[in-house]
Scaffold this active site. Structure first.
Site, PDB file in Angstrom:
ATOM      1  N   ILE A  61       0.808  -1.221   0.000  1.00 17.66           N
ATOM      2  CA  ILE A  61       0.000   0.000   0.000  1.00 17.66           C
ATOM      3  C   ILE A  61       0.842   1.272   0.000  1.00 17.66           C
ATOM      4  O   ILE A  61       0.342   2.351  -0.310  1.00 17.66           O
ATOM      5  CB  ILE A  61      -0.954  -0.013   1.216  1.00 17.66           C
ATOM      6  CG1 ILE A  61      -2.092   0.989   1.008  1.00 17.66           C
ATOM      7  CG2 ILE A  61      -0.204   0.250   2.510  1.00 17.66           C
ATOM      8  CD1 ILE A  61      -3.150   0.956   2.088  1.00 17.66           C
ATOM      9  N   TYR A  62       2.118   1.191   0.320  1.00 15.86           N
ATOM     10  CA  TYR A  62       2.963   2.387   0.350  1.00 15.86           C
ATOM     11  C   TYR A  62       3.066   2.978  -1.053  1.00 15.86           C
ATOM     12  O   TYR A  62       3.620   2.360  -1.964  1.00 15.86           O
ATOM     13  CB  TYR A  62       4.363   2.073   0.865  1.00 15.86           C
ATOM     14  CG  TYR A  62       4.469   1.657   2.314  1.00 15.86           C
ATOM     15  CD1 TYR A  62       3.379   1.756   3.179  1.00 15.86           C
ATOM     16  CD2 TYR A  62       5.659   1.172   2.831  1.00 15.86           C
ATOM     17  CE1 TYR A  62       3.471   1.367   4.504  1.00 15.86           C
ATOM     18  CE2 TYR A  62       5.768   0.786   4.164  1.00 15.86           C
ATOM     19  CZ  TYR A  62       4.668   0.883   4.996  1.00 15.86           C
ATOM     20  OH  TYR A  62       4.774   0.494   6.304  1.00 15.86           O
ATOM     21  N   SER A  63       2.522   4.171  -1.208  1.00 12.64           N
ATOM     22  CA  SER A  63       2.506   4.855  -2.509  1.00 12.64           C
ATOM     23  C   SER A  63       1.945   3.964  -3.609  1.00 12.64           C
ATOM     24  O   SER A  63       2.419   3.968  -4.747  1.00 12.64           O
ATOM     25  CB  SER A  63       3.915   5.355  -2.877  1.00 12.64           C
ATOM     26  OG  SER A  63       4.295   6.423  -2.041  1.00 12.64           O
ATOM     27  N   SER A  64       0.917   3.186  -3.246  1.00 13.69           N
ATOM     28  CA  SER A  64       0.203   2.332  -4.210  1.00 13.69           C
ATOM     29  C   SER A  64       1.147   1.418  -4.985  1.00 13.69           C
ATOM     30  O   SER A  64       1.004   1.226  -6.195  1.00 13.69           O
ATOM     31  CB  SER A  64      -0.607   3.198  -5.186  1.00 13.69           C
ATOM     32  OG  SER A  64      -1.548   3.989  -4.497  1.00 13.69           O
ATOM     33  N   GLY A  65       2.115   0.848  -4.288  1.00 11.93           N
ATOM     34  CA  GLY A  65       3.043  -0.087  -4.909  1.00 11.93           C
ATOM     35  C   GLY A  65       4.349   0.521  -5.361  1.00 11.93           C
ATOM     36  O   GLY A  65       5.309  -0.199  -5.641  1.00 11.93           O
TER      37      GLY A  65
END
Length: 343
Positions: A61-65
């Site tokens: 989920i960090y920066s959407s991958g």
């Protein structure tokens, strides 16, 4: 670099790992954490390895991958010498099944993380949060299958309550499935709730603690003091969104105590806060983040020395708060409810 055993597993990990929540900077939430690109990530990975850190933590989920993608590019060609942890459960799309800890979602989540990281296995895979809508047996069986397939090597959980951890461990023990070996949780000098239930549980059940947000969601960077207003950094830019509320007077009391010890030791506020954590029972690893190389160097200064017993006591007293029930009641029966070593 000191290495410690991760819970009751046979895996040893450095006491510091580099968290990569600052890699990417995509979206309103993570843009306030940092926007490290591939070139910057390579420099931080190089410096980490030079200092003895071979463990890197991320999440889908960090920066959407994007965090996983950037980390994957930064470690290309040297994956075999490193440990990587990542996480799944939270939404990665708009679909009804693009979230949670179902077999359907977890298999897709792991495959996505492997692709973005450019690897064929993940050393430690965490459930990023508890999914009460999916039976724990479904989640744990899916994870165990992926361990047996060689895609995952060790399992962990993060942000679970005590009963959720214990329910999961009991199911794994009952069925002979792979067990969680690590708990990754929020813990800091201004956030000691972890000590009330999760620390004793982890010690009893053999889960090695990995600490996230060890600087209290940006409050122990040295930029916040009594009578001052932070003018820079993640907190000043609104990066505390989603974090715990902390009363100003309590925070100032803790920082005052840290400042006194900083004057005695010649260390910085974050270095003292990190060193205190490394002396807590059951802590195997502290995940440190850095927006730039200067912050990384600051964090590296937390190891190679120890606070004195008196300094630890003073920090404990300054940061102590009355726990919620039944923990305040149990304090009156220490003979039958002994505290973890070093309390």
């Amino acid at each position: 670099m000191e290495f410690r055993q991760l819970g009751r597993s046979g895996l040893t990990v450095p006491v510091l790992s580099l968290g990569t929540g600052t890699f990417g900077g995509k979206g309103e939430f993570f843009s306030k954490w940092g926007d490290t690109d591939i070139a910057g990530a390579k420099r931080m990975v190089d410096r980490s390895i030079e200092a003895g850190i071979n463990f890197f933590d991320t999440a889908d989920i960090y920066s959407s991958g994007a965090s996983e993608e950037i980390l994957g590019a930064a470690i290309k060609g040297r994956r075999q010498d490193l440990l990587i942890s990542t996480k799944g459960t939270f939404p990665m799309g708009e679909g009804a099944n693009d979230k949670g800890s179902s077999r359907h979602h977890l298999i897709r989540a792991v495959e996505g993380s492997l692709r973005r990281l450019g690897t064929d296995y993940i050393d430690v895979y965490f459930m990023h949060g508890f999914d009460a809508l999916t039976p724990v047996e479904e989640t744990l069986r899916a994870l165990d299958d992926m361990v047996r397939d060689g895609k995952l090597r060790y399992l962990g959980c993060s942000n679970f309550s005590g009963w959720q951890v214990m329910k999961s461990l009991a199911a794994s023990d009952r069925h002979g499935w792979s067990r969680y070996v690590s708990y990754q949780g929020y813990y800091s000098l201004v956030g000691r709730d972890y000590e009330w239930e999760l620390m004793p549980l982890s010690l009893d059940q053999g889960l090695g603690t990995m600490v996230w947000s060890p600087l209290g969601w940006g409050r122990l960077t040295g930029k916040i003091r009594r009578g001052q207003d932070p003018k820079q950094g993640r907190l000043a830019q609104g990066g505390d969104k989603g974090g715990p509320e902390i009363a100003d007077e309590y925070l100032y009391r803790v920082v005052d105590a840290i400042d006194e010890i900083a004057a005695e030791t010649g260390k910085t506020v974050p270095q003292i806060a990190l060193n205190w954590l490394l002396q807590r029972p059951g802590v195997a690893n502290v995940v440190v983040g850095a927006r730039n190389e200067e912050q990384l160097e600051q964090n590296l200064g937390a190891i190679g020395w120890n606070l004195s017993e008196d300094q630890v006591r003073r920090l404990d007293e300054a940061s102590q708060r009355t726990p919620s029930y039944p923990y305040w009641h149990q304090r009156g029966f220490d003979e039958r409810n002994p505290k973890p070593t070093a309390w």
